[in-house]
Design a protein around this motif. Structure first.
Motif, PDB file in Angstrom:
ATOM      1  N   ALA A 116     -22.274   2.675  26.367  1.00  0.00           N
ATOM      2  CA  ALA A 116     -23.447   3.519  26.599  1.00  0.00           C
ATOM      3  C   ALA A 116     -24.171   3.874  25.307  1.00  0.00           C
ATOM      4  O   ALA A 116     -25.333   4.265  25.332  1.00  0.00           O
ATOM      5  CB  ALA A 116     -23.025   4.802  27.325  1.00  0.00           C
ATOM      6  N   ARG A 117     -23.466   3.744  24.180  1.00  0.00           N
ATOM      7  CA  ARG A 117     -24.103   4.121  22.906  1.00  0.00           C
ATOM      8  C   ARG A 117     -23.342   3.473  21.748  1.00  0.00           C
ATOM      9  O   ARG A 117     -22.353   2.762  21.946  1.00  0.00           O
ATOM     10  CB  ARG A 117     -24.099   5.635  22.744  1.00  0.00           C
ATOM     11  CG  ARG A 117     -22.685   6.193  22.618  1.00  0.00           C
ATOM     12  CD  ARG A 117     -22.673   7.685  22.415  1.00  0.00           C
ATOM     13  NE  ARG A 117     -21.382   8.112  21.924  1.00  0.00           N
ATOM     14  CZ  ARG A 117     -20.891   9.334  22.050  1.00  0.00           C
ATOM     15  NH1 ARG A 117     -21.609  10.247  22.674  1.00  0.00           N
ATOM     16  NH2 ARG A 117     -19.725   9.653  21.536  1.00  0.00           N
ATOM     17  N   GLY A 118     -23.802   3.766  20.534  1.00  0.00           N
ATOM     18  CA  GLY A 118     -23.063   3.410  19.321  1.00  0.00           C
ATOM     19  C   GLY A 118     -22.767   1.925  19.177  1.00  0.00           C
ATOM     20  O   GLY A 118     -23.596   1.060  19.514  1.00  0.00           O
ATOM     21  N   ILE A 119     -21.579   1.653  18.701  1.00  0.00           N
ATOM     22  CA  ILE A 119     -21.183   0.272  18.425  1.00  0.00           C
ATOM     23  C   ILE A 119     -21.150  -0.548  19.720  1.00  0.00           C
ATOM     24  O   ILE A 119     -21.556  -1.712  19.741  1.00  0.00           O
ATOM     25  CB  ILE A 119     -19.813   0.257  17.709  1.00  0.00           C
ATOM     26  CG1 ILE A 119     -19.948   0.881  16.304  1.00  0.00           C
ATOM     27  CG2 ILE A 119     -19.264  -1.164  17.594  1.00  0.00           C
ATOM     28  CD1 ILE A 119     -18.629   1.069  15.554  1.00  0.00           C
ATOM     29  N   GLY A 120     -20.706   0.076  20.822  1.00  0.00           N
ATOM     30  CA  GLY A 120     -20.624  -0.640  22.099  1.00  0.00           C
ATOM     31  C   GLY A 120     -21.992  -1.135  22.551  1.00  0.00           C
ATOM     32  O   GLY A 120     -22.124  -2.271  23.036  1.00  0.00           O
ATOM     33  N   ALA A 121     -23.019  -0.280  22.414  1.00  0.00           N
ATOM     34  CA  ALA A 121     -24.378  -0.703  22.801  1.00  0.00           C
ATOM     35  C   ALA A 121     -24.838  -1.858  21.911  1.00  0.00           C
ATOM     36  O   ALA A 121     -25.467  -2.813  22.379  1.00  0.00           O
ATOM     37  CB  ALA A 121     -25.336   0.483  22.697  1.00  0.00           C
TER      38      ALA A 121
ATOM     39  N   VAL B 270     -19.794  -1.091  30.477  1.00  0.00           N
ATOM     40  CA  VAL B 270     -18.884  -0.145  31.135  1.00  0.00           C
ATOM     41  C   VAL B 270     -18.858   1.149  30.334  1.00  0.00           C
ATOM     42  O   VAL B 270     -18.806   1.120  29.102  1.00  0.00           O
ATOM     43  CB  VAL B 270     -17.455  -0.744  31.178  1.00  0.00           C
ATOM     44  CG1 VAL B 270     -16.456   0.277  31.746  1.00  0.00           C
ATOM     45  CG2 VAL B 270     -17.422  -2.039  31.972  1.00  0.00           C
ATOM     46  N   ASP B 271     -18.900   2.287  31.031  1.00  0.00           N
ATOM     47  CA  ASP B 271     -18.682   3.576  30.356  1.00  0.00           C
ATOM     48  C   ASP B 271     -18.323   4.611  31.409  1.00  0.00           C
ATOM     49  O   ASP B 271     -18.402   4.336  32.618  1.00  0.00           O
ATOM     50  CB  ASP B 271     -19.927   4.004  29.541  1.00  0.00           C
ATOM     51  CG  ASP B 271     -19.538   4.781  28.273  1.00  0.00           C
ATOM     52  OD1 ASP B 271     -18.917   5.855  28.411  1.00  0.00           O
ATOM     53  OD2 ASP B 271     -19.848   4.316  27.163  1.00  0.00           O
ATOM     54  N   VAL B 272     -17.935   5.802  30.953  1.00  0.00           N
ATOM     55  CA  VAL B 272     -17.551   6.861  31.894  1.00  0.00           C
ATOM     56  C   VAL B 272     -18.765   7.295  32.721  1.00  0.00           C
ATOM     57  O   VAL B 272     -19.908   7.214  32.240  1.00  0.00           O
ATOM     58  CB  VAL B 272     -16.972   8.086  31.152  1.00  0.00           C
ATOM     59  CG1 VAL B 272     -15.595   7.780  30.594  1.00  0.00           C
ATOM     60  CG2 VAL B 272     -17.905   8.558  30.040  1.00  0.00           C
TER      61      VAL B 272
ATOM     62  N   GLN C 105     -19.792   2.022  36.061  1.00  0.00           N
ATOM     63  CA  GLN C 105     -19.294   3.342  35.641  1.00  0.00           C
ATOM     64  C   GLN C 105     -17.804   3.399  35.912  1.00  0.00           C
ATOM     65  O   GLN C 105     -17.368   3.306  37.064  1.00  0.00           O
ATOM     66  CB  GLN C 105     -20.026   4.441  36.412  1.00  0.00           C
ATOM     67  CG  GLN C 105     -21.498   4.518  36.075  1.00  0.00           C
ATOM     68  CD  GLN C 105     -22.184   5.707  36.734  1.00  0.00           C
ATOM     69  OE1 GLN C 105     -21.542   6.594  37.292  1.00  0.00           O
ATOM     70  NE2 GLN C 105     -23.502   5.734  36.659  1.00  0.00           N
ATOM     71  N   LEU C 106     -17.033   3.522  34.857  1.00  0.00           N
ATOM     72  CA  LEU C 106     -15.580   3.430  35.003  1.00  0.00           C
ATOM     73  C   LEU C 106     -14.893   4.083  33.808  1.00  0.00           C
ATOM     74  O   LEU C 106     -15.242   3.815  32.661  1.00  0.00           O
ATOM     75  CB  LEU C 106     -15.198   1.935  35.064  1.00  0.00           C
ATOM     76  CG  LEU C 106     -13.725   1.575  35.097  1.00  0.00           C
ATOM     77  CD1 LEU C 106     -13.118   1.916  36.461  1.00  0.00           C
ATOM     78  CD2 LEU C 106     -13.527   0.081  34.822  1.00  0.00           C
ATOM     79  N   ASP C 107     -13.908   4.915  34.109  1.00  0.00           N
ATOM     80  CA  ASP C 107     -13.051   5.453  33.047  1.00  0.00           C
ATOM     81  C   ASP C 107     -11.955   4.411  32.809  1.00  0.00           C
ATOM     82  O   ASP C 107     -11.187   4.098  33.734  1.00  0.00           O
ATOM     83  CB  ASP C 107     -12.460   6.789  33.524  1.00  0.00           C
ATOM     84  CG  ASP C 107     -11.617   7.462  32.449  1.00  0.00           C
ATOM     85  OD1 ASP C 107     -11.027   6.744  31.611  1.00  0.00           O
ATOM     86  OD2 ASP C 107     -11.543   8.695  32.451  1.00  0.00           O
ATOM     87  N   VAL C 108     -11.874   3.891  31.585  1.00  0.00           N
ATOM     88  CA  VAL C 108     -10.929   2.782  31.344  1.00  0.00           C
ATOM     89  C   VAL C 108      -9.466   3.223  31.425  1.00  0.00           C
ATOM     90  O   VAL C 108      -8.578   2.375  31.428  1.00  0.00           O
ATOM     91  CB  VAL C 108     -11.183   2.074  29.986  1.00  0.00           C
ATOM     92  CG1 VAL C 108     -12.522   1.367  29.972  1.00  0.00           C
ATOM     93  CG2 VAL C 108     -11.030   3.038  28.813  1.00  0.00           C
ATOM     94  N   THR C 109      -9.215   4.545  31.481  1.00  0.00           N
ATOM     95  CA  THR C 109      -7.828   4.987  31.616  1.00  0.00           C
ATOM     96  C   THR C 109      -7.360   4.985  33.078  1.00  0.00           C
ATOM     97  O   THR C 109      -6.186   5.232  33.341  1.00  0.00           O
ATOM     98  CB  THR C 109      -7.619   6.408  31.024  1.00  0.00           C
ATOM     99  OG1 THR C 109      -8.432   7.326  31.749  1.00  0.00           O
ATOM    100  CG2 THR C 109      -7.960   6.447  29.548  1.00  0.00           C
ATOM    101  N   ARG C 110      -8.263   4.703  34.002  1.00  0.00           N
ATOM    102  CA  ARG C 110      -7.832   4.591  35.415  1.00  0.00           C
ATOM    103  C   ARG C 110      -6.824   3.456  35.545  1.00  0.00           C
ATOM    104  O   ARG C 110      -6.989   2.393  34.933  1.00  0.00           O
ATOM    105  CB  ARG C 110      -9.040   4.281  36.305  1.00  0.00           C
ATOM    106  CG  ARG C 110      -9.822   5.506  36.733  1.00  0.00           C
ATOM    107  CD  ARG C 110     -10.976   5.106  37.608  1.00  0.00           C
ATOM    108  NE  ARG C 110     -10.527   4.398  38.828  1.00  0.00           N
ATOM    109  CZ  ARG C 110     -11.173   4.461  39.979  1.00  0.00           C
ATOM    110  NH1 ARG C 110     -12.268   5.183  40.102  1.00  0.00           N
ATOM    111  NH2 ARG C 110     -10.735   3.794  41.027  1.00  0.00           N
TER     112      ARG C 110
ATOM    113  N   ALA D 183      -4.111   7.374  25.037  1.00  0.00           N
ATOM    114  CA  ALA D 183      -4.418   6.865  26.385  1.00  0.00           C
ATOM    115  C   ALA D 183      -5.687   6.009  26.391  1.00  0.00           C
ATOM    116  O   ALA D 183      -5.709   4.917  26.946  1.00  0.00           O
ATOM    117  CB  ALA D 183      -4.564   8.039  27.360  1.00  0.00           C
ATOM    118  N   VAL D 184      -6.766   6.522  25.761  1.00  0.00           N
ATOM    119  CA  VAL D 184      -8.043   5.788  25.793  1.00  0.00           C
ATOM    120  C   VAL D 184      -7.991   4.565  24.861  1.00  0.00           C
ATOM    121  O   VAL D 184      -8.409   3.466  25.233  1.00  0.00           O
ATOM    122  CB  VAL D 184      -9.225   6.707  25.370  1.00  0.00           C
ATOM    123  CG1 VAL D 184     -10.532   5.902  25.311  1.00  0.00           C
ATOM    124  CG2 VAL D 184      -9.354   7.883  26.316  1.00  0.00           C
ATOM    125  N   ASN D 185      -7.477   4.750  23.645  1.00  0.00           N
ATOM    126  CA  ASN D 185      -7.654   3.722  22.611  1.00  0.00           C
ATOM    127  C   ASN D 185      -6.664   2.567  22.681  1.00  0.00           C
ATOM    128  O   ASN D 185      -6.950   1.493  22.147  1.00  0.00           O
ATOM    129  CB  ASN D 185      -7.545   4.361  21.217  1.00  0.00           C
ATOM    130  CG  ASN D 185      -8.687   5.317  20.932  1.00  0.00           C
ATOM    131  OD1 ASN D 185      -9.505   5.593  21.802  1.00  0.00           O
ATOM    132  ND2 ASN D 185      -8.741   5.826  19.716  1.00  0.00           N
TER     133      ASN D 185
END
Ligand code: NAD
Length: 445
Positions: free
Chosen positions: A215-220, A236-238, A258-263, A309-311
């Motif tokens: 959604a932003r930063g390096i990912g965008a 993909v982003d939250v 739209q997805l939380d990757v920790t799911r 968890a996220v990283n």
């Protein structure tokens, strides 16, 4: 991102003023533009490798001007050192002194590149000595460069030739403006796998790529770069970042998930979206990441556990899903960090996760290769983002002193370019490796 200091010291009256005051004057780096020349001048090919003629022919085939001897006052775009057959340290003298004599003629944004073999414990001591010596000498050249020029190396595993597809792909990447912020690094080519693209400006044509945290930063920036290089991109982003995510998806003519990757079902959701909307899943970029900085003495469980968890845990779980689906030729690139290599005060949790990424890609290489794919990591250093732009000028100037040759932070684009290279089929011979995009930062050097 435009940087006022960089502009000021490189233009007009303020350039002269900065020069007379002896203020640091970081160069404007040579960055890639589709169709731009690969290098800013002729290439000087040094070294007595038996692969020299074949490599020269390949470079000529790419339309480059190749010289085997330094002559006249011609400005050079790059110097390539073929050091892959050296057997003792004394043999370094001839090519290195020839390179030294030519260095003053290297154009701004020029390149010094070496080809060598890895130093192994099973080598004869003199062989291991020269090979490890090349590592030290090329990193030192990087530290002596000026004008945005860089020095890097390509290390060829035993049996891999100088003209293997991924060796040539690494050479093109390192010669081009795509590698503007890669300095003092080595790319190891593990096998002769890989195919060069038909169109070097569209190396990802026909590929379906997923970028998490886009959604932003390096990912965008990654999403935009993969799109520019020909891929169909899923961002993909939250859910909370949904509006920004939709804008990025529009910009890259892709789709948003739209997805939380920790799911626990994140991997399956990504596969399902990519297949149902685009018919395939060829590339995954694990970019989503968070920081929750605190000194370890003040660390709480929420900060520690959320970063892990996220990283990293989410990536391990998603990778299991991708392996179970046996996606043919899937290429994964994961975001590490120089903090995971050198450590960083206040980032014990983050460094555990990012060091974890480096270990994870090394240990997953074999499993992804079994389906014809591969997995690598990129470790960014100091990247100039909206966040770092808010750091006071003086503090930023100190941070830049960690990059004494390039004297500046990198851009999100620089990280994205390295990711695009590793995500391409041309990089299939590179597996389980971590490439630093850090402007040869002294941190963790
Ligand atoms: P950022 O905070 O600007 O963007 C990260 C994105 O990830 C955000 O859009 C966020 O919403 C998303 N995200 C966070 N948790 C998520 C989750 N559970 N599921 C889905 N999306 C989630 O960060 P950035 O600076 O662009 O960094 C991107 C990556 O690069 C991170 O992995 C970071 O650790 C790494 N990195 C950044 C730097 C730097 O200098 N900025 C340096 C080294 C490494």
């Amino acid at each position: 991102m435009a940087d006022k200091y960089l502009e000021l010291v490189n233009s007009g009256f303020t350039k002269k003023l900065a020069k007379s005051l002896g203020a640091p004057r970081p160069a404007i780096l040579r960055r890639y533009a589709p169709g731009a020349p690969l290098v800013p001048g002729p290439l000087l090919l040094l070294g007595n490798s038996s692969a020299a003629q074949e490599l020269a022919d390949t470079l000529l085939g790419w339309g480059l001007d190749v010289r085997r001897h330094a002559s006249g006052e011609t400005t050079l775009g790059g110097i390539i050192l073929l050091l892959d057959e050296l057997a003792a340290p004394a043999e370094l003298s001839e090519p290195m002194l020839a390179a030294g004599a030519a260095l003053r003629r290297l154009a701004p944004g020029g390149r010094v590149l070496s080809f060598s073999r890895p130093a192994l414990a099973t080598d004869a001591p003199a062989v291991a000595a020269v090979r490890q010596g090349i590592d030290g000498t090329v990193r030192s050249i990087g530290r002596e460069m000026r004008g945005g020029a860089t020095a890097n190396g390509i290390v060829l595993a035993e049996g891999v030739s100088v003209t293997a597809p991924s060796a040539l792909a690494a050479l093109r990447f390192l010669l081009s403006g795509r590698s503007a912020y890669v300095d003092g690094q080595f790319i190891t080519v593990d096998s002769a796998d890989g195919t060069l693209p038909e169109d070097f400006d569209k190396p990802l044509a026909g590929k379906v790529a997923v970028v998490t945290g886009a959604a932003r930063g390096i990912g965008a920036a990654i999403a935009e770069t993969l799109h520019r290089d020909g891929a169909t991109v899923v961002v993909v982003d939250v859910p909370a970042a949904g509006d920004a995510l939709a804008k990025v998806a529009n910009r890259v003519s892709g789709t948003a998930l739209q997805l939380d990757v920790t799911r626990s079902d994140a991997g399956e959701k990504i596969i399902e979206h990519a297949r149902s909307r685009h018919g395939a899943l060829d590339i995954v970029i694990h970019n989503a990441g968070i920081t929750r900085d605190k000194l370890l003495a003040n660390m709480d469980a929420a900060r520690w556990d959320s970063v892990i968890a996220v990283n990293i845990t989410s990536q391990l779980a998603m990778n299991e899903a991708f392996l179970a689906a046996k996606l043919p030729g899937l290429r994964i690139v994961s975001l590490a960090s120089t903090s995971g290599i050198a450590g960083n005060r206040g980032q014990t949790n983050y460094a555990a996760s990012k060091g974890g990424v480096i270990g994870m890609v090394a240990a997953s290489a074999h499993a992804f290769a079994a389906n014809g794919g591969g997995i690598n990591a990129v470790a960014p250093g100091f990247i100039e983002t909206d966040m770092t732009a808010k750091i006071p000028l003086a503090t930023r100037a100190v941070a830049r002193m960690l990059m004494p040759s390039l004297m500046q932070g990198g851009l999100p684009l620089d990280v994205a370019e390295a990711i695009g290279f590793l995500a391409s089929d041309a990089a299939a011979g590179i597996n389980g490796r971590t490439l630093r995009v850090c402007g040869q930062s002294l941190v963790g050097a």
